[in-house]
Design a protein around this motif. Structure first.
Motif, PDB file in Angstrom:
ATOM      1  N   TRP A 160       0.933  -1.145  -0.030  1.00 33.13           N
ATOM      2  CA  TRP A 160       0.075  -0.032  -0.068  1.00 33.13           C
ATOM      3  C   TRP A 160       1.095   1.310  -0.065  1.00 33.13           C
ATOM      4  O   TRP A 160       1.910   1.541   1.018  1.00 33.13           O
ATOM      5  CB  TRP A 160      -0.897  -0.038   1.395  1.00 33.13           C
ATOM      6  CG  TRP A 160      -1.891   0.765   1.455  1.00 33.13           C
ATOM      7  CD1 TRP A 160      -1.598   2.418   1.625  1.00 33.13           C
ATOM      8  CD2 TRP A 160      -3.470   0.963   1.118  1.00 33.13           C
ATOM      9  NE1 TRP A 160      -2.908   3.037   1.295  1.00 33.13           N
ATOM     10  CE2 TRP A 160      -4.208   2.126   1.412  1.00 33.13           C
ATOM     11  CE3 TRP A 160      -4.274  -0.261   1.039  1.00 33.13           C
ATOM     12  CZ2 TRP A 160      -5.405   2.398   1.288  1.00 33.13           C
ATOM     13  CZ3 TRP A 160      -5.588  -0.079   0.949  1.00 33.13           C
ATOM     14  CH2 TRP A 160      -6.242   1.209   1.101  1.00 33.13           C
ATOM     15  N   HIS A 164       1.932  -0.219   9.264  1.00 31.35           N
ATOM     16  CA  HIS A 164       2.221   1.120   8.695  1.00 31.35           C
ATOM     17  C   HIS A 164       3.302   1.737   9.475  1.00 31.35           C
ATOM     18  O   HIS A 164       3.174   2.277  10.832  1.00 31.35           O
ATOM     19  CB  HIS A 164       1.013   1.939   8.787  1.00 31.35           C
ATOM     20  CG  HIS A 164       1.239   3.226   8.170  1.00 31.35           C
ATOM     21  ND1 HIS A 164       0.692   3.823   7.154  1.00 31.35           N
ATOM     22  CD2 HIS A 164       1.741   4.571   8.871  1.00 31.35           C
ATOM     23  CE1 HIS A 164       1.173   5.035   6.913  1.00 31.35           C
ATOM     24  NE2 HIS A 164       1.636   5.677   7.967  1.00 31.35           N
ATOM     25  N   ASP A 206       2.039  -1.104   4.418  1.00 30.77           N
ATOM     26  CA  ASP A 206       2.385   0.179   3.825  1.00 30.77           C
ATOM     27  C   ASP A 206       3.709   0.924   3.601  1.00 30.77           C
ATOM     28  O   ASP A 206       4.683   0.488   4.704  1.00 30.77           O
ATOM     29  CB  ASP A 206       1.608   1.364   4.836  1.00 30.77           C
ATOM     30  CG  ASP A 206       0.062   1.096   5.009  1.00 30.77           C
ATOM     31  OD1 ASP A 206      -0.362  -0.089   4.576  1.00 30.77           O
ATOM     32  OD2 ASP A 206      -0.516   1.456   5.814  1.00 30.77           O
TER      33      ASP A 206
END
Ligand code: HMG
Ligand code: MG
Length: 314
Positions: A25, A223, A247
């Motif tokens: 991502w 993330h 991410d």
């Protein structure tokens, strides 16, 4: 002769507890550019996005529909979406904090949004001018309306490990807030180490706490910011627990304007090097990605902090 010509990294799968494929991502155009001192021209952002798509990234977080005074770097969100050459098969999610943001995103033809919550009271105040409970009143109508319009909604959760004002954040608190986002209707939850302080044991403990509360890794993403150099080892810990959405930010751009100690995200190139070595599929052409980040670094006037970009001659 360069490392890639010599067939490096050598592919050596490290055990069978790793996913066969990882979805990357890409957050560089949003998390990266929101933190730039200078405002990057919209044409440069558009070319950066298209270079990243050409490199094979299938999810590109394009911008945010937040208050332009809070994040002036992304005040051109409408202009950006209007000029975006959308490639087939590529998702272009955007951040949306409230109904005003959703109205703007819908008008711009957006199909994927992300709301962003805080696991701590202080950061909810600093980042959203809200409170830990109050933030849900803001997200509830956003998620409901977005789902009714057929949009996909991701939920971010910030300060999952450490908070610059509150210190270490208890896993039970993170899981409580994270579950509320999923119950609201978010299709996945991205666990943010906003200031990059986490280490691998904390990552395992948090994922185990989620699992004990019935939230498996199928609905979780990670993330990591790389402030203390831990992002890659934290990623490996998460992969070993079964997380398969990661991410990262091309060239290691990034930070958060409302968390001073936040620096760049995990660099996408560094992630790709690790995944290549482990034999995990990701669909990205590393050479093209490095070229895109090098191009962007030239526009920003400073070298990329990514170790892989530097090693490969970016
Ligand atoms: P507020 O000032 O409390 O907003 O900000 P309000 O609801 O009181 O409204 C005030 C005015 O702003 C009104 O205008 C609204 O219409 C307008 P007026 O009536 O006075 O003329 N307004 C807006 N205008 C445009 N777009 C909007 C919008 N909303 C209100 N969406 C607000 C509350 C949430 C808007 C503000 O705090 C904000 O924009 N915060 C965003 C901060 C941000 O973007 N931070 C970085 C992203 S999070 C992150 O990076 C972490 C992450 O990467 C994960 C990790 O690393 O942990 C995701
Ligand atoms: Mg972030």
């Amino acid at each position: 002769m360069g490392a890639r010509e010599l067939g490096l990294p050598e592919r050596v799968p490290a055990g069978d507890d790793l996913p066969a494929r990882v979805t990357i991502w890409e957050v560089g155009p949003r998390d990266g550019l929101q933190n730039e001192q200078a405002v990057v021209p919209v044409e440069v952002k558009l070319e950066f996005l298209d270079r990243l798509a050409a490199a094979g990234l299938g999810t590109l977080e394009a911008t945010s529909f937040v208050h332009p005074k809070w994040v002036p770097q992304l005040a051109d969100a409408e202009q950006l979406l209007a000029g975006l050459p959308r490639r087939p098969g590529v998702r272009y999610p955007v951040l949306v904090p409230n109904e005003r943001g959703l109205d703007r995103a819908l008008a711009a033809g957006v199909r994927h949004i992300a709301v962003f919550a805080s696991a701590t009271e202080t950061f909810a105040g600093r980042n959203l001018n809200s409170g830990l409970d109050e933030q849900f009143a803001m997200f509830e109508p956003v998620v409901a309306r977005a789902r009714a319009e057929g949009l996909d909604v991701r939920g971010y959760l910030s300060m999952c490990f450490g908070d610059p004002w509150e210190g270490a954040v208890p896993p039970a608190q993170v899981v409580r807030v994270g579950r509320r986002l999923l119950e609201l209707g978010c299709s996945e939850l991205s666990l943010g180490d906003t200031i990059g302080v986490a280490t691998a044991g904390q990552v395992e403990r948090l994922l185990d706490t989620f699992a004990a509360e019935g939230v498996g890794t199928g609905s979780l993403a990670v993330h990591f910011h790389d402030t203390y150099g831990q992002a890659l080892s934290n990623t490996l810990a998460a992969l070993r627990r079964g997380v398969s959405i990661v991410d990262s930010s091309a060239g290691g751009l990034g930070g958060c304007p409302y968390a001073e100690s936040a620096t760049g995200n995990l660099a996408t190139e560094d992630l790709v090097w690790l995944l290549d070595g482990l034999g995990i599929e990701h669909g990205v052409d590393l050479g093209e990605l490095v070229a895109a980040s090098t191009w962007m670094a030239e526009r920003l006037g400073r070298p990329s902090p990514s170790r892989v970009v530097r090693a490969l001659g970016g």
